[in-house]
Design a protein around this motif. Structure first.
Motif, mmCIF file in Angstrom:
data_model
loop_
_atom_site.group_PDB
_atom_site.id
_atom_site.type_symbol
_atom_site.label_atom_id
_atom_site.label_comp_id
_atom_site.label_asym_id
_atom_site.label_seq_id
_atom_site.Cartn_x
_atom_site.Cartn_y
_atom_site.Cartn_z
ATOM 1 N N ASP A 199 -1.793 11.454 -1.463
ATOM 2 C CA ASP A 199 -2.762 10.390 -1.700
ATOM 3 C C ASP A 199 -3.191 10.453 -3.173
ATOM 4 O O ASP A 199 -2.972 11.467 -3.857
ATOM 5 N N ASP A 215 -6.577 8.534 -4.736
ATOM 6 C CA ASP A 215 -8.026 8.567 -4.942
ATOM 7 C C ASP A 215 -8.704 9.682 -4.158
ATOM 8 O O ASP A 215 -8.513 9.817 -2.940
ATOM 9 N N ASP A 274 -7.534 13.068 1.541
ATOM 10 C CA ASP A 274 -8.933 13.461 1.712
ATOM 11 C C ASP A 274 -9.583 12.711 2.877
ATOM 12 O O ASP A 274 -10.714 13.015 3.238
HETATM 13 MG MG LIG Z 1 -8.153 9.204 -0.835
#
Ligand SMILES: [Mg+2]
Length: 194
Positions: A22, A24, A136
């Protein structure tokens, strides 16, 4: 370097494993305002901060894994960041953005969420037993939690130190025949080193 005493447990599966990352809050933080330091680079209005130790993380994991990016952000933003990071990797196997995600209404939040469904990766000819995805946001990989490694959100803290132990953990798994059978939730304290 070949590790002594370790017989590969992935006989018959010669393809390098795939590590999907990922962007961000995982590899980078994009902020509409400048934080206390200058950004590493700018993408449109965003000040983009690389997570500390990102260069070493990409270098170390690329030794044993093919690397790819999958973000639920927009195509232009994702590709601009992937291009900025490209000097740090041999290549990206793919760079996927929101259009590759599955949208789903979250009934609790009453908003649309985006899921990363690894069946789309399987269609590339990848054996999902040998695919890891780092994110996340657990909900984004909820269809494939057996492949997922969750990382704490990065929001620009220049003392963040999540990536070096993650690189060690990911590297330690590289010969496993099926990543989905490995307990991954305790990776920060894992002794899974061969
Ligand atoms: Mg993310």
């Amino acid at each position: 370097m070949q590790q002594a005493g370790r017989v590969g447990s992935c006989d018959g599966n010669r393809m390098r494993p795939l590590l999907i990352l990922d962007l961000d809050e995982t590899l980078i933080y994009g902020s509409e305002s400048r934080l206390h330091l200058d950004a590493d680079f700018l993408v449109g209005p965003f000040h983009v901060y690389m997570r500390p130790h990102l260069e070493g993380f990409l270098r170390d994991t690329a030794e044993h894994y093919d690397l790819a990016i999958w973000s639920s952000a927009s195509w232009g933003y994702v590709h601009a960041i992937a291009d900025q990071l490209l000097p740090l990797v041999p290549k990206w196997q793919f760079v996927w953005s929101r259009s590759r995600c599955v949208s789903r209404m979250d009934p609790e939040l009453m908003e649309v969420g985006f899921l990363k469904d690894l069946r789309k990766v399987k269609r590339l000819g990848r054996d999902l037993a040998r695919v890891l995805i780092v994110d996340d946001s657990p909900q984004k990989v909820s269809r494939n939690y057996g492949n997922a490694i969750y990382i704490p959100r990065f929001e620009g803290d220049d003392a963040d130190d999540a990536l070096p132990p993650l690189a060690r953990f990911v590297s330690s798994l590289r010969s496993e025949a099926d990543f989905r059978s490995i307990e991954k939730r305790g990776w920060r304290n894992s002794q899974h080193l061969r």
